[in-house]
Design a protein around this motif. Structure first.
Motif, short mmCIF file in Angstrom:
data_model
loop_
_atom_site.label_atom_id
_atom_site.label_comp_id
_atom_site.label_asym_id
_atom_site.label_seq_id
_atom_site.Cartn_x
_atom_site.Cartn_y
_atom_site.Cartn_z
N LYS A 1 12.12 0.09 -7.39
CA LYS A 1 12.72 -1.25 -7.42
C LYS A 1 11.89 -2.20 -8.27
O LYS A 1 12.42 -2.96 -9.09
CB LYS A 1 12.84 -1.80 -5.99
CG LYS A 1 13.55 -3.14 -5.92
CD LYS A 1 13.85 -3.52 -4.47
CE LYS A 1 14.67 -4.81 -4.43
NZ LYS A 1 15.09 -5.17 -3.06
N ILE A 2 10.56 -2.17 -8.10
CA ILE A 2 9.68 -3.05 -8.89
C ILE A 2 9.68 -2.64 -10.36
O ILE A 2 9.72 -3.49 -11.26
CB ILE A 2 8.27 -3.03 -8.30
CG1 ILE A 2 8.26 -3.72 -6.93
CG2 ILE A 2 7.26 -3.71 -9.23
CD1 ILE A 2 6.94 -3.64 -6.19
N LYS A 3 9.64 -1.35 -10.61
CA LYS A 3 9.67 -0.86 -11.99
C LYS A 3 10.93 -1.32 -12.70
O LYS A 3 10.89 -1.79 -13.85
CB LYS A 3 9.58 0.68 -11.99
CG LYS A 3 9.46 1.31 -13.37
CD LYS A 3 9.37 2.82 -13.24
CE LYS A 3 9.42 3.49 -14.60
NZ LYS A 3 9.48 4.96 -14.50
N ASP A 4 12.08 -1.22 -12.04
CA ASP A 4 13.34 -1.66 -12.63
C ASP A 4 13.34 -3.18 -12.87
O ASP A 4 13.88 -3.64 -13.89
CB ASP A 4 14.51 -1.29 -11.72
CG ASP A 4 14.76 0.22 -11.69
OD1 ASP A 4 14.26 0.92 -12.58
OD2 ASP A 4 15.46 0.68 -10.75
N LEU A 5 12.75 -3.94 -11.94
CA LEU A 5 12.69 -5.39 -12.12
C LEU A 5 11.90 -5.77 -13.37
O LEU A 5 12.25 -6.71 -14.09
CB LEU A 5 12.05 -6.05 -10.89
CG LEU A 5 12.98 -6.47 -9.76
CD1 LEU A 5 12.17 -7.01 -8.60
CD2 LEU A 5 13.98 -7.52 -10.24
N GLU B 1 0.83 -1.21 0.00
CA GLU B 1 0.00 0.00 0.00
C GLU B 1 0.86 1.26 0.00
O GLU B 1 0.49 2.28 -0.59
CB GLU B 1 -0.94 0.00 1.21
CG GLU B 1 -2.06 -1.02 1.14
CD GLU B 1 -1.62 -2.45 1.43
OE1 GLU B 1 -2.37 -3.38 1.11
OE2 GLU B 1 -0.51 -2.63 1.99
N ALA B 2 2.02 1.20 0.66
CA ALA B 2 2.91 2.36 0.70
C ALA B 2 3.48 2.66 -0.68
O ALA B 2 3.86 3.80 -0.96
CB ALA B 2 4.05 2.11 1.69
N ILE B 3 3.54 1.64 -1.54
CA ILE B 3 4.12 1.83 -2.87
C ILE B 3 3.26 2.77 -3.70
O ILE B 3 3.72 3.80 -4.19
CB ILE B 3 4.29 0.48 -3.58
CG1 ILE B 3 5.29 -0.40 -2.83
CG2 ILE B 3 4.75 0.68 -5.02
CD1 ILE B 3 5.42 -1.81 -3.39
N TYR B 4 1.99 2.43 -3.86
CA TYR B 4 1.16 3.27 -4.72
C TYR B 4 0.71 4.56 -4.04
O TYR B 4 0.53 5.59 -4.70
CB TYR B 4 -0.03 2.49 -5.29
CG TYR B 4 -0.95 1.81 -4.32
CD1 TYR B 4 -2.01 2.48 -3.73
CD2 TYR B 4 -0.78 0.46 -4.01
CE1 TYR B 4 -2.87 1.82 -2.85
CE2 TYR B 4 -1.64 -0.19 -3.14
CZ TYR B 4 -2.69 0.49 -2.57
OH TYR B 4 -3.55 -0.15 -1.71
N LEU B 5 0.56 4.54 -2.73
CA LEU B 5 0.19 5.77 -2.03
C LEU B 5 1.32 6.80 -2.10
O LEU B 5 1.07 8.00 -2.13
CB LEU B 5 -0.15 5.47 -0.58
CG LEU B 5 -1.40 4.62 -0.34
CD1 LEU B 5 -1.58 4.34 1.15
CD2 LEU B 5 -2.65 5.29 -0.90
#
Length: 336
Positions: A327-331, A158-162
């Motif tokens: 981090k997720i975007k780069d993965l 939740e912290a990612i998209y918020l």
């Protein structure tokens, strides 16, 4: 690059929207597929996203889900083979990693519910797996085949998209007047607890406070539209988080992402989830952002309200979310 994202439940829409916007700004092509589940279609439309519906609603029964699973695998395969995406990514779609493996499409899988049985498919068939850091001490992450492909991101999903919506911070302070209630996930595979167990307490709360019910699907909406619930308001469609945040005095949730969203943003949040506590929820409890009390009484809720302090802005968890987003975007880019 053509990126395929598969949605099978409501919270996944909020998770992927900021990624989708970032991919679109970088001129990547998006291929979005979804299953009709909860408020998924409504949220996709609310965000103006084009999608391909693959798989109708399915009941909670084990055999219904068992029969539906291979059917959707076949339908997804038949659709995706024609569109040839370069990479695939999903937040707890148990179908996508299988289809991606069959078609030779590199796939990133993530999930924050360690009790979801469908994780077996994601963990085995995905090319890469990324999980929230609170799961890093679980025994299953150290076993084959997961240990060779798993990495971890700070904080909770939740912290990612918020963290990608700075306007939310401005809505945290101020006078709040409404108690929001998110009922238990009636049709979820992972939920085996009681249904409608909080109804009488909600009716008592509504005698003193404004209460808005946030149903998960049309069946739940119809339940709370019965005459006996005439003292509460029922949202007829999914509400934007900004609208909830602007006047939320207290959030009570029977599990799920929405409770964690409000907790991450510093709104008093109580989880009354009637099943085993998730690692991500314990993480928020340890951070002082959430309380867990599955048997909380009307008197205890009144005490919570009496003891309530004004919501405080604390961006530490959101700062971790920003790091996790990149981090997720780069993965995903690294898959290709």
């Amino acid at each position: 690059m053509k990126i395929w994202i598969d949605f099978i439940n409501t919270p996944q829409v909020s998770f992927w929207v900021p990624f989708i916007r970032a991919f679109q700004m970088d001129n990547h092509e998006l291929l979005l597929t979804c299953r009709d589940s909860g408020n998924t279609l409504e949220l996709l439309k609310l965000n103006g996203l084009e999608y391909q519906l693959i798989g109708k609603k399915v009941g909670k029964g084990f055999f219904q889900k068992l029969l539906f699973f291979p059917k959707r695998i076949y339908l997804l395969y038949s659709f995706i083979i024609k569109h040839k995406p370069d990479v695939a990514a999903s937040q707890s779609s148990f179908y996508q990693p299988i289809v991606a493996r069959i078609l030779g499409i590199p796939c990133l899988y993530t999930n924050d519910n360690e009790h979801a049985r469908g994780n077996l498919f994601g963990f085995y068939f995905a090319s890469k797996v990324i999980l929230p850091l609170p799961l890093s001490n679980e025994g299953f992450v150290k076993k084959w085949p997961l240990k060779s492909k798993v990495s971890f991101y700070p904080s909770v999903k939740e912290a990612i998209y918020l963290s990608q919506d700075p306007d939310l911070i401005q809505l945290i302070p101020g006078k709040k007047t409404t108690i929001y209630f998110r009922p238990e996930p009636w049709s979820a595979q992972y939920y085996s607890g009681p249904l409608n167990f909080f109804d009488q307490t909600i009716l008592k709360i509504a005698t003193k406070h404004k209460v808005i019910i946030l149903p998960r699907d049309p069946n739940q909406r119809a339940h709370y539209k019965q005459e006996k619930f005439n003292q509460v308001s029922v949202a007829v469609k999914p509400l934007k988080l900004k609208d909830i945040l602007s006047n939320c005095l207290l959030f009570i949730g029977a599990g799920g992402s929405m409770t964690r969203e409000l907790a991450v943003l510093g709104i008093p949040a109580i989880s009354i989830y009637q099943a085993e506590t998730l690692c991500v929820d314990r993480y928020l409890v340890d951070k002082g952002r959430m309380k867990i009390n599955p048997t909380i009484s009307y008197a205890e809720i009144n005490k919570e309200l009496d003891d309530r302090k004004d919501s405080e802005i604390n961006t530490a968890i959101l700062d971790e979310g920003k790091k996790s987003f990149h981090k997720i975007k780069d993965l995903i880019f690294d898959l290709k």
